[in-house]
Design a protein around this motif. Structure first.
Motif, PDB file in Angstrom:
ATOM      1  N   GLU A   1       0.837  -1.207   0.000  1.00  0.00           N
ATOM      2  CA  GLU A   1       0.000   0.000   0.000  1.00  0.00           C
ATOM      3  C   GLU A   1       0.868   1.252   0.000  1.00  0.00           C
ATOM      4  O   GLU A   1       0.645   2.193  -0.777  1.00  0.00           O
ATOM      5  N   GLU A   2       1.860   1.262   0.865  1.00  0.00           N
ATOM      6  CA  GLU A   2       2.741   2.426   0.965  1.00  0.00           C
ATOM      7  C   GLU A   2       3.566   2.630  -0.313  1.00  0.00           C
ATOM      8  O   GLU A   2       3.850   3.765  -0.703  1.00  0.00           O
ATOM      9  N   MET A   3       3.943   1.533  -0.976  1.00  0.00           N
ATOM     10  CA  MET A   3       4.659   1.663  -2.262  1.00  0.00           C
ATOM     11  C   MET A   3       3.767   2.342  -3.295  1.00  0.00           C
ATOM     12  O   MET A   3       4.242   3.152  -4.104  1.00  0.00           O
ATOM     13  N   GLY A   4       2.480   2.026  -3.292  1.00  0.00           N
ATOM     14  CA  GLY A   4       1.553   2.704  -4.189  1.00  0.00           C
ATOM     15  C   GLY A   4       1.483   4.194  -3.903  1.00  0.00           C
ATOM     16  O   GLY A   4       1.485   5.023  -4.828  1.00  0.00           O
ATOM     17  N   GLU A   5       1.444   4.544  -2.627  1.00  0.00           N
ATOM     18  CA  GLU A   5       1.414   5.952  -2.246  1.00  0.00           C
ATOM     19  C   GLU A   5       2.722   6.653  -2.606  1.00  0.00           C
ATOM     20  O   GLU A   5       2.715   7.810  -3.039  1.00  0.00           O
ATOM     21  N   LEU A   6       3.841   5.956  -2.456  1.00  0.00           N
ATOM     22  CA  LEU A   6       5.126   6.518  -2.862  1.00  0.00           C
ATOM     23  C   LEU A   6       5.155   6.764  -4.369  1.00  0.00           C
ATOM     24  O   LEU A   6       5.606   7.813  -4.829  1.00  0.00           O
ATOM     25  N   THR A   7       4.652   5.809  -5.124  1.00  0.00           N
ATOM     26  CA  THR A   7       4.605   5.958  -6.576  1.00  0.00           C
ATOM     27  C   THR A   7       3.764   7.173  -6.961  1.00  0.00           C
ATOM     28  O   THR A   7       4.165   7.978  -7.809  1.00  0.00           O
ATOM     29  N   GLN A   8       2.606   7.321  -6.333  1.00  0.00           N
ATOM     30  CA  GLN A   8       1.750   8.473  -6.615  1.00  0.00           C
ATOM     31  C   GLN A   8       2.462   9.780  -6.269  1.00  0.00           C
ATOM     32  O   GLN A   8       2.439  10.734  -7.051  1.00  0.00           O
ATOM     33  N   ALA A   9       3.110   9.838  -5.126  1.00  0.00           N
ATOM     34  CA  ALA A   9       3.820  11.052  -4.727  1.00  0.00           C
ATOM     35  C   ALA A   9       4.969  11.352  -5.686  1.00  0.00           C
ATOM     36  O   ALA A   9       5.211  12.512  -6.024  1.00  0.00           O
ATOM     37  N   TYR A  10       5.661  10.316  -6.133  1.00  0.00           N
ATOM     38  CA  TYR A  10       6.760  10.505  -7.097  1.00  0.00           C
ATOM     39  C   TYR A  10       6.219  11.063  -8.410  1.00  0.00           C
ATOM     40  O   TYR A  10       6.788  12.002  -8.977  1.00  0.00           O
ATOM     41  N   LEU A  11       5.136  10.481  -8.897  1.00  0.00           N
ATOM     42  CA  LEU A  11       4.551  10.968 -10.151  1.00  0.00           C
ATOM     43  C   LEU A  11       4.100  12.417 -10.018  1.00  0.00           C
ATOM     44  O   LEU A  11       4.279  13.223 -10.936  1.00  0.00           O
TER      45      LEU A  11
ATOM     46  N   PRO B   1      -3.218  16.553 -12.093  1.00  0.00           N
ATOM     47  CA  PRO B   1      -3.215  17.305 -10.827  1.00  0.00           C
ATOM     48  C   PRO B   1      -4.360  16.865  -9.925  1.00  0.00           C
ATOM     49  O   PRO B   1      -5.473  16.673 -10.382  1.00  0.00           O
ATOM     50  N   ARG B   2      -4.090  16.666  -8.654  1.00  0.00           N
ATOM     51  CA  ARG B   2      -5.125  16.314  -7.680  1.00  0.00           C
ATOM     52  C   ARG B   2      -5.508  17.546  -6.862  1.00  0.00           C
ATOM     53  O   ARG B   2      -6.441  17.491  -6.074  1.00  0.00           O
ATOM     54  N   ALA B   3      -4.745  18.592  -7.037  1.00  0.00           N
ATOM     55  CA  ALA B   3      -5.028  19.858  -6.362  1.00  0.00           C
ATOM     56  C   ALA B   3      -4.495  20.974  -7.257  1.00  0.00           C
ATOM     57  O   ALA B   3      -3.668  20.730  -8.138  1.00  0.00           O
ATOM     58  N   ALA B   4      -4.980  22.162  -7.015  1.00  0.00           N
ATOM     59  CA  ALA B   4      -4.474  23.313  -7.766  1.00  0.00           C
ATOM     60  C   ALA B   4      -2.992  23.488  -7.471  1.00  0.00           C
ATOM     61  O   ALA B   4      -2.551  23.241  -6.337  1.00  0.00           O
TER      62      ALA B   4
ATOM     63  N   GLY C   1       5.377  19.157  -4.315  1.00  0.00           N
ATOM     64  CA  GLY C   1       5.140  17.799  -3.850  1.00  0.00           C
ATOM     65  C   GLY C   1       6.334  17.102  -3.228  1.00  0.00           C
ATOM     66  O   GLY C   1       6.271  15.910  -2.921  1.00  0.00           O
ATOM     67  N   ARG C   2       7.442  17.801  -3.020  1.00  0.00           N
ATOM     68  CA  ARG C   2       8.651  17.180  -2.461  1.00  0.00           C
ATOM     69  C   ARG C   2       8.442  16.724  -1.012  1.00  0.00           C
ATOM     70  O   ARG C   2       8.945  15.678  -0.617  1.00  0.00           O
TER      71      ARG C   2
END
Length: 139
Positions: free
Chosen positions: A52-62, A70-73, A81-82
């Motif tokens: 699960e956390e790897m998926g979240e890491l992948t999303q944050a990296y992208l 974009p998920r937010a303005a 996003g760093r």
């Protein structure tokens, strides 16, 4: 700082935070979290939570590299996003340590045996280090 060998342990970080100490501190927080939210940390939980956390890491990296919608303005994503990426790296590291601990894996030893045996070849010093029983370098 001296270079660690199998017979000489590494010097502790200036903060005193070593991998075993970090692992036990992460375990204490994870156990508290599980009690607080009624989570059963059975053997499967450790690997599933890491996934699960790897998926979240992948999303944050992208997000941090501008390769997702974009998920937010843009003005609502501080530092491009760093900080979110750093937080997810911390989550993955913590959950990897928890998984290893739950399976009785000595992470320091595993890294020495899998990765650090190749240090002699770093920088074109082939053959200068210890020989490895590992056929191929880690990928």
């Amino acid at each position: 700082m001296t270079t660690a060998t199998p017979s000489t342990p590494p010097e502790p970080a200036p903060s005193g935070l070593t991998l075993p100490v970090l692992t036990e501190r992460v375990e204490a927080v994870s156990a508290l979290y599980a009690r607080k939210f009624g989570i059963e940390r059975d053997p499967d939980w450790f690997v599933l939570k890491l996934a699960e956390e790897m998926g979240e890491l992948t999303q944050a990296y992208l997000t941090a590299t501008g390769r997702t919608r974009p998920r937010a303005a843009p003005d609502q994503v501080p530092d491009d996003g760093r900080a979110a990426l750093a937080a997810e790296v911390a989550d993955v590291l913590a959950h990897l340590l928890l998984l290893a601990r739950s399976q009785g894996i000595d992470v320091e030893r595993a890294v020495r045996e899998k990765w650090l045996v190749w240090e002699g070849e770093v920088g074109g010093q082939a053959g200068a280090g210890r020989k490895s029983a590992v056929a191929d370098p880690p990928r």
